[in-house]
Design an enzyme around this catalytic site. Structure first.
Site, PDB file in Angstrom:
ATOM      1  N   CYS A   1     102.093  -5.811  51.452  1.00  0.00           N
ATOM      2  CA  CYS A   1     101.066  -4.905  52.019  1.00  0.00           C
ATOM      3  C   CYS A   1     100.517  -3.885  50.740  1.00  0.00           C
ATOM      4  CB  CYS A   1     102.218  -3.881  52.966  1.00  0.00           C
ATOM      5  SG  CYS A   1     103.474  -3.051  51.544  1.00  0.00           S
TER       6      CYS A   1
ATOM      7  N   HIS B   1     105.857   1.146  53.559  1.00  0.00           N
ATOM      8  CA  HIS B   1     104.583   0.272  53.969  1.00  0.00           C
ATOM      9  C   HIS B   1     103.519   0.854  53.346  1.00  0.00           C
ATOM     10  CE1 HIS B   1     102.177  -2.446  55.976  1.00  0.00           C
ATOM     11  NE2 HIS B   1     101.417  -1.308  56.957  1.00  0.00           N
TER      12      HIS B   1
ATOM     13  N   ASP C   1      94.414  -0.627  58.285  1.00  0.00           N
ATOM     14  CA  ASP C   1      95.580  -1.644  57.585  1.00  0.00           C
ATOM     15  C   ASP C   1      95.168  -2.974  57.517  1.00  0.00           C
ATOM     16  OD1 ASP C   1      98.089  -2.698  57.057  1.00  0.00           O
ATOM     17  OD2 ASP C   1      99.183  -1.261  58.386  1.00  0.00           O
TER      18      ASP C   1
END
Length: 227
Positions: free
Chosen positions: A137, A195, A218
């Protein structure tokens, strides 16, 4: 810097930080042990602009309808969606990074060893736009920040700890137990240690002025968006 642009930032300090700064810190780890990783965005390094423009031309959006795609490239909402898709290689669209979260990394790069976007984007180009292995991530977010800043969209990274991952779109994390109180491993919802994603700054004429400002994007490939 043009006040009529959708990505205009009036605060000069914010412009310096979210457009011009080529170095940053990404926070990872867990809520009890937060680690700060240095990251080199390098959005003004040669030949990153050409790489970023090629990224737009390789996208499924461009391939499906080049004329419409090019006509929408002045809209940061649209560009943000295209780039968030292109940062990962899960759509068979020549994306930049392939994600991997478990198992051995010995045959390719361990995600924890990356410390900047430039080498990743250069490797992607040198390998004829095949996804670089591997990303997680914070790597997806770091590279996406580079690309969006390079294209003139103010962007920052956001780290969230004890991060809820809802897979069935009911906005809750569901846990199941039997009649004796024993936990049942049947739900796919989960909570991650952390995250990292991005926020980009632009106005929202489609939603109204109350929605102007930081918008969530994202690039980490977990759930499909719009199918």
């Amino acid at each position: 810097w043009f006040s009529g642009d959708d990505v205009y930032m009036a605060n000069e300090n914010e412009t310096q930080e979210y457009v011009l700064n080529e170095n940053g810190i990404i926070f990872v780890g867990n809520a009890k042990y937060i680690e700060a990783r240095g990251w080199y965005y390098g959005q003004f390094q040669d030949p990153l602009l050409n790489i970023c423009l090629t990224m737009l031309d390789l996208s499924l959006y461009y391939r499906q309808d080049p004329a419409i795609d090019v006509s929408r490239r002045g809209d940061p909402k649209y560009v943000g969606r295209v780039i968030s898709s292109m940062i990962n290689g899960n759509d068979n669209d020549n994306g930049v990074l392939l994600g991997k979260w478990q198992g051995s990394f010995h045959s390719h790069e361990n995600p924890s060893r990356w410390d900047g976007s430039v080498v990743i984007l250069q490797k992607w180009r040198q390998d004829n736009y095949k996804p670089v292995q591997y990303g997680q991530c914070w790597v997806f977010a770091g590279v996406m920040c580079t690309v969006l800043r390079c294209l003139g969209i103010p962007t920052r990274l956001v780290s969230n700890f004890n991060s809820a991952h809802d897979v069935d779109r009911n906005l809750s994390i569901d846990k199941y137990y039997d009649s004796s109180g024993k936990s049942l491993n049947i739900g796919k919802d989960s909570t991650w240690d952390y995250h990292v994603w991005n926020e980009s700054w632009f106005i929202r004429p489609d939603l109204g002025t109350s929605y102007n400002g930081w918008q969530v994007l994202d690039a980490t490939p977990q759930e499909q968006s719009k199918g």
